[in-house]
Design a protein around this motif. Structure first.
Motif, PDB file in Angstrom:
ATOM      1  N   ASP A 183       8.934   1.152   3.233  1.00 54.43           N
ATOM      2  CA  ASP A 183       7.503   1.468   3.258  1.00 54.43           C
ATOM      3  C   ASP A 183       6.637   0.390   2.624  1.00 54.43           C
ATOM      4  O   ASP A 183       5.521   0.168   3.043  1.00 54.43           O
ATOM      5  N   ASP A 184       7.157  -0.282   1.604  1.00 56.68           N
ATOM      6  CA  ASP A 184       6.309  -1.267   0.918  1.00 56.68           C
ATOM      7  C   ASP A 184       6.845  -2.674   1.171  1.00 56.68           C
ATOM      8  O   ASP A 184       7.135  -3.410   0.253  1.00 56.68           O
ATOM      9  N   ARG A 197       7.262  -2.247  12.747  1.00 58.02           N
ATOM     10  CA  ARG A 197       8.088  -1.971  11.570  1.00 58.02           C
ATOM     11  C   ARG A 197       9.327  -2.889  11.562  1.00 58.02           C
ATOM     12  O   ARG A 197      10.434  -2.504  11.941  1.00 58.02           O
TER      13      ARG A 197
END
Ligand SMILES: O=c1ccn([C@H]2C[C@H](O)[C@@H](COP(=O)(O)OP(=O)(O)OP(=O)(O)O)O2)c(=O)[nH]1
Length: 378
Positions: free
Chosen positions: A203-204, A198
């Protein structure tokens, strides 16, 4: 990497021919031990960083009429002779004035082997002061790029854009990375690394051509500021003085607007922060590049190197945001909250550094939010 004594007990430095990656701290030290990096005198503490070496100014500066690139067959020293207006000593420090161009021979020279190239960049502290700095080598057609096998001196071209600065022999404005082979992650490798680690906390995430980084114009929770605009006609900043200056004397805070926009004035310099927290896992290094080289309206990232461990939870960096140095060019330009302004390009380290960013004494920007350079008192 192998460091082996040869017959004359000189150390020889070799990397495997198929190796790809950026050389970490201990390999930089090994290069110096083998005579591939030649400092005029010993390195100082913390000069070797996790994935880069800080370059130090020598004892003399030349004010020149204009910036230049020597080009093939010409040396920087020859061009200085033609272009210099005057020269002065940095032994006791000297002020570099805004919008003048100076060339300073550096204390480090190189004797690179054929499989290693070097790339220079301003240190983040230099970029945050808007001191435009590039490294020039003999015979080169490009700033900040030092070709494989280069043997010769290095020079800094320095042009303070906003604040006059006091520099001295030994001041460290630039840094250099050493690379062998092709170290940039391909799209599949970048996807896999983001899935595992991450890299940005959204999230996108947009990973095309590097990890997209956008600007935060919503305002800091504590004070509602989105950034700072540099004042004009200020006092001098000593680049070697930490926490020595009051923010108010040099910067105007900018408060968030209800619509989350910010109009950049042409010619003004801004410090802003990324919306996303970003991180660089220990086996990687990153560089912030323009999000689209064809959009020339504004420029972010004068200093673009991100160290292994920056923003990494294991090195105390959880939640670190990227600090953005921003300037609009010809016309006023409206930035919107969440607009993409840069991309972080990730590269492999040849080996994990002994110390990551944040684990060393003197890392100034780990776990940072909207953060001016270390010269200003918080
Ligand atoms: O545009 C940039 C460039 C870098 N950084 C972060 C990531 C990097 O790992 C850290 C330190 O950068 P650098 O080593 O160039 O800065 P420095 O002036 O040498 O600071 P330090 O003394 O903390 O090493 O700052 C940014 O937030 N924005």
């Amino acid at each position: 990497m192998h460091l082996t004594p040869d017959e004359d007990s000189r150390l020889t430095f070799t990397v495997a021919p198929d190796a790809n990656g950026i050389l970490p701290d201990r390999m930089i030290a090994a290069m110096a031990a083998a005579g591939l990096i030649l400092p005029a005198y010993d390195f100082v503490e913390s000069q070797i960083q996790p994935a880069s070496l800080d370059l130090r100014l020598g004892d003399i500066a030349y004010r020149v009429r204009a910036s230049f690139l020597p080009g093939p067959g010409a040396t920087v020293a020859e061009r200085i002779d033609e272009l210099k207006l005057h020269e002065f000593s940095l032994a006791d420090g000297a002020v570099l004035e805004t919008n003048c161009v100076y060339i300073v021979p550096l204390l480090e020279s190189l004797a690179l082997p054929p499989e290693i190239v070097a790339a220079a960049n301003p240190k983040s502290s230099t970029g945050r002061l808007d001191v435009f700095t590039r490294v020039i080598a003999d015979g080169t057609r490009r700033f900040d790029m030092i070709g494989a096998g280069y043997h010769g001196p290095l020079y800094a071209e320095i042009s303070p854009k906003t604040f006059p600065v006091l520099v001295s022999e030994g001041s460290r404005l630039s840094q250099v990375r050493f690379r062998t082979g092709d170290a940039i992650l391909n799209p599949d490798e970048l996807d896999a690394l983001h899935a595992a680690e991450r890299l940005v906390d959204i999230d996108d995430a947009d990973l095309s051509g590097g990890v997209a980084v956008s600007v935060d114009l919503s305002g800091e929770k504590s004070n509602g500021f989105v950034g700072y605009r540099a004042k004009r006609h200020t006092g001098v900043v000593d680049v070697d003085r930490r926490a020595g200056y009051s923010v108010d004397d040099f910067w105007e805070p900018i408060s968030a607007r209800p619509d989350g926009s910010l109009i950049l004035d042409p010619g003004e310099f801004y410090i802003l922060a990324s919306k996303e927290a970003v991180q660089v896992p220990p086996d990687y290094a990153a560089e912030m590049v323009p999000f689209d080289p064809l959009v020339g309206e504004f420029r972010v990232h004068y200093a673009g190197f991100f160290d292994p461990g920056f923003g990494y939870a294991g090195a105390g960096g959880l939640g670190s945001r990227a600090v953005l140095e921003v300037r609009s060019r010809e016309v006023p330009f409206i930035l919107e909250h969440g607009q993409i302004v840069g991309r972080l390009v990730y590269e492999k380290m040849l080996a994990r550094p002994d110390a990551m960013y944040g684990q060393r004494i003197g890392s100034n920007y780990q776990a940072q939010g909207l953060k001016l350079s270390k010269h200003f008192r918080v």
